[in-house]
Design an enzyme around this catalytic site. Structure first.
Site, PDB file in Angstrom:
ATOM      1  N   GLY A  14       0.854  -1.197   0.000  1.00  0.00           N
ATOM      2  CA  GLY A  14       0.000   0.000   0.000  1.00  0.00           C
ATOM      3  C   GLY A  14       0.883   1.237   0.000  1.00  0.00           C
ATOM      4  O   GLY A  14       1.944   1.239   0.617  1.00  0.00           O
ATOM      5  N   GLU A 106       5.223  -4.734   5.882  1.00  0.00           N
ATOM      6  CA  GLU A 106       5.510  -6.101   6.296  1.00  0.00           C
ATOM      7  C   GLU A 106       5.577  -7.086   5.101  1.00  0.00           C
ATOM      8  O   GLU A 106       6.497  -7.898   5.015  1.00  0.00           O
ATOM      9  CB  GLU A 106       4.421  -6.505   7.301  1.00  0.00           C
ATOM     10  CG  GLU A 106       4.467  -7.899   7.794  1.00  0.00           C
ATOM     11  CD  GLU A 106       3.235  -8.683   7.370  1.00  0.00           C
ATOM     12  OE1 GLU A 106       2.252  -8.061   6.897  1.00  0.00           O
ATOM     13  OE2 GLU A 106       3.287  -9.911   7.489  1.00  0.00           O
ATOM     14  N   ASP A 130       0.324   2.318   9.003  1.00  0.00           N
ATOM     15  CA  ASP A 130      -0.115   1.534  10.180  1.00  0.00           C
ATOM     16  C   ASP A 130       0.921   1.512  11.304  1.00  0.00           C
ATOM     17  O   ASP A 130       0.594   1.176  12.435  1.00  0.00           O
ATOM     18  CB  ASP A 130      -0.413   0.087   9.770  1.00  0.00           C
ATOM     19  CG  ASP A 130      -1.692  -0.043   8.965  1.00  0.00           C
ATOM     20  OD1 ASP A 130      -2.316   0.993   8.674  1.00  0.00           O
ATOM     21  OD2 ASP A 130      -2.062  -1.184   8.630  1.00  0.00           O
ATOM     22  N   MET A 172      -7.660   3.363   9.687  1.00  0.00           N
ATOM     23  CA  MET A 172      -6.901   2.195   9.238  1.00  0.00           C
ATOM     24  C   MET A 172      -6.105   1.630  10.407  1.00  0.00           C
ATOM     25  O   MET A 172      -5.942   2.276  11.448  1.00  0.00           O
ATOM     26  CB  MET A 172      -6.030   2.527   8.042  1.00  0.00           C
ATOM     27  CG  MET A 172      -6.840   2.547   6.744  1.00  0.00           C
ATOM     28  SD  MET A 172      -5.787   2.651   5.286  1.00  0.00           S
ATOM     29  CE  MET A 172      -6.988   2.319   3.989  1.00  0.00           C
ATOM     30  N   GLU A 225      -9.781  -0.399  11.895  1.00  0.00           N
ATOM     31  CA  GLU A 225     -10.480  -1.334  10.984  1.00  0.00           C
ATOM     32  C   GLU A 225     -10.248  -2.796  11.368  1.00  0.00           C
ATOM     33  O   GLU A 225     -11.066  -3.656  11.094  1.00  0.00           O
ATOM     34  CB  GLU A 225     -10.004  -1.099   9.546  1.00  0.00           C
ATOM     35  CG  GLU A 225      -8.502  -1.324   9.419  1.00  0.00           C
ATOM     36  CD  GLU A 225      -7.909  -1.112   8.052  1.00  0.00           C
ATOM     37  OE1 GLU A 225      -8.654  -0.830   7.104  1.00  0.00           O
ATOM     38  OE2 GLU A 225      -6.682  -1.243   7.935  1.00  0.00           O
ATOM     39  N   HIS A 280      -8.893   5.434   2.588  1.00  0.00           N
ATOM     40  CA  HIS A 280      -7.649   5.792   1.902  1.00  0.00           C
ATOM     41  C   HIS A 280      -7.321   7.275   1.958  1.00  0.00           C
ATOM     42  O   HIS A 280      -6.220   7.671   1.550  1.00  0.00           O
ATOM     43  CB  HIS A 280      -7.698   5.289   0.458  1.00  0.00           C
ATOM     44  CG  HIS A 280      -7.676   3.783   0.389  1.00  0.00           C
ATOM     45  ND1 HIS A 280      -8.797   3.026   0.615  1.00  0.00           N
ATOM     46  CD2 HIS A 280      -6.664   2.917   0.174  1.00  0.00           C
ATOM     47  CE1 HIS A 280      -8.482   1.736   0.523  1.00  0.00           C
ATOM     48  NE2 HIS A 280      -7.198   1.647   0.259  1.00  0.00           N
ATOM     49  N   GLN A 282      -6.561   8.638   4.478  1.00  0.00           N
ATOM     50  CA  GLN A 282      -5.422   8.641   5.414  1.00  0.00           C
ATOM     51  C   GLN A 282      -4.091   8.365   4.718  1.00  0.00           C
ATOM     52  O   GLN A 282      -3.028   8.611   5.263  1.00  0.00           O
ATOM     53  CB  GLN A 282      -5.619   7.572   6.498  1.00  0.00           C
ATOM     54  CG  GLN A 282      -6.796   7.846   7.401  1.00  0.00           C
ATOM     55  CD  GLN A 282      -7.286   6.578   8.085  1.00  0.00           C
ATOM     56  OE1 GLN A 282      -6.940   6.317   9.232  1.00  0.00           O
ATOM     57  NE2 GLN A 282      -8.085   5.776   7.388  1.00  0.00           N
ATOM     58  N   ARG A 283      -4.143   7.790   3.521  1.00  0.00           N
ATOM     59  CA  ARG A 283      -2.902   7.473   2.802  1.00  0.00           C
ATOM     60  C   ARG A 283      -2.559   8.510   1.749  1.00  0.00           C
ATOM     61  O   ARG A 283      -1.489   8.444   1.136  1.00  0.00           O
ATOM     62  CB  ARG A 283      -3.048   6.105   2.119  1.00  0.00           C
ATOM     63  CG  ARG A 283      -3.017   4.953   3.080  1.00  0.00           C
ATOM     64  CD  ARG A 283      -2.381   3.700   2.550  1.00  0.00           C
ATOM     65  NE  ARG A 283      -2.623   3.346   1.187  1.00  0.00           N
ATOM     66  CZ  ARG A 283      -3.121   2.160   0.798  1.00  0.00           C
ATOM     67  NH1 ARG A 283      -3.461   1.249   1.696  1.00  0.00           N
ATOM     68  NH2 ARG A 283      -3.259   1.877  -0.473  1.00  0.00           N
TER      69      ARG A 283
END
Ligand code: F6P
Length: 351
Positions: A14, A106, A130, A172, A225, A280, A282-283
């Site tokens: 992401g 990750e 995150d 998120m 979430e 999204h 937030q991104r």
């Protein structure tokens, strides 16, 4: 020691604000060391689609302020491709790369670790809104996401008060509740629900009922979430999803817990409730200065790691300093909210 002459860099998983700042730093430090940088487009997908773009001081000028990534991202996992990871090796040879820098969360870093275990010269740079990558105190993207979520909470509070409503904000946070905890504390939320502490629905209803009895009818509930619900039995806590189709990684497609909480409270407490899913948003957009600088420091360090042939490592923030940690350690487990953080969350939310 053979010094690298040409390296590849990719952003994968992401996206998050700060990726371009990390790329800029990789290019600037590489230029100082006389290393040529090849951008691999679409994350690991670029190895399969043969999509690259040279990164230079000229074409990366000014990109640090922009969100997204000029290289584009995908969640493609080489180890799940029919042709396997052999393609990554072949392309590295074809492109004449001495090493690769993988910027990701990750999933991306786990792939980097597996490639390294095959002998592939790769180093990582941790990113994700995150903030759940282990081995680094913070990942870039997180600060921007927290700023966006906090601003949303501040805005939702005034409308919650005007209507005497419960406003549920779904943020998120797939495996860890870092965004929920930070934005929730900063926004003085009444309830913060995080994956680390599975929630008992009856307990939540009781808390909100108590507030209503005290005359507090406008509440802010922040829910990650990935928050889990338990039923008081020994059964495993469950995710609340509004879509049962997994994503391309076979992971649950998160989303839906906010609506579940709003319905639960409206039905059982009798307070009008609304949900806002930040998703999204937030991104997206420009990274905060803090994220830009962290991304630049981590990108700069990744080039140092390549220069020293410290493959199998990723750059990391430790306290106020930048250091490194093995990909093996960084990808063993998620970085969860510590007991100290969970205590803070409890102290500043309703009993
Ligand atoms: O990058 C992490 C993350 O933002 C998670 O918080 C979220 O669950 C996921 O990505 C969403 O992924 P996608 O963009 O594929 O919907």
């Amino acid at each position: 020691m053979t010094r690298p002459k040409k390296i590849g860099v990719l952003t994968s998983g992401g996206d998050c604000p700060g990726l371009n700042a990390a790329l800029r730093a990789v290019v600037v430090r590489s230029a100082e060391l006389g290393i040529e940088v090849l951008g691999i487009r679409g994350g690991y997908r670029g190895f399969y689609s043969d999509e690259t773009q040279p990164l230079t001081l000229e074409n990366t000028e000014g990109i640090a302020a922009k969100g997204g990534t000029i290289l584009t991202n995908s969640r493609l996992n080489p180890f799940q491709q029919p042709e396997g990871a052999q393609v990554v090796w072949e392309q590295k040879e074809k492109w004449g790369l001495d090493a690769v820098i993988a910027v990701g969360g990750e999933g991306t870093l786990s792939v980097a670790r597996l490639l390294y275990e095959e002998g592939f010269p790769i180093v990582g740079v941790p990113k994700t809104i995150d903030n759940d990558v282990d081995g680094t105190d913070y990942t870039f993207g997180f600060d921007t996401a927290v700023s966006i979520a906090t601003e949303a909470i501040d805005r939702l509070r005034t409308t919650a008060e005007a209507h005497e409503r419960v406003m549920v904000v779904e943020v998120m946070g797939r495996r860890s509740g870092w965004i929920a905890a930070h934005a929730g504390l900063a926004g003085d939320a009444d309830v913060i629900l995080v994956p680390e502490r599975p929630c008992l629905a009856e307990g939540l209803i009781q808390k909100v009922q108590n507030e209503k009895k005290k005359g507090n009818n406008s509440l802010i509930v922040v829910v990650a979430e990935g928050a889990l619900f338990r039923d008081g039995s020994d059964a495993a806590p469950r995710l609340i999803l509004n879509n049962n189709e997994p994503d391309v990684f076979g992971r649950p497609r998160l989303g839906g817990v906010g609506a579940y909480v709003a319905d639960l409270l409206e039905a059982n407490v009798g307070l009008e409730s609304r949900v806002t899913v930040l998703g999204h948003v937030q991104r997206g957009g420009s990274p905060t200065p803090r994220d830009r600088v962290l991304a630049m420091r981590l990108g700069n360090c990744a080039v140092e790691l390549v220069w020293q042939e410290a493959f199998g490592y990723m750059s990391a923030l430790k306290g106020a300093s930048i250091g490194s940690v093995s990909l093996q350690k960084a990808t063993q487990d998620r970085k969860a909210l510590s007991p100290e953080w969970l205590e803070m969350v409890e102290r500043f939310t309703i009993d």
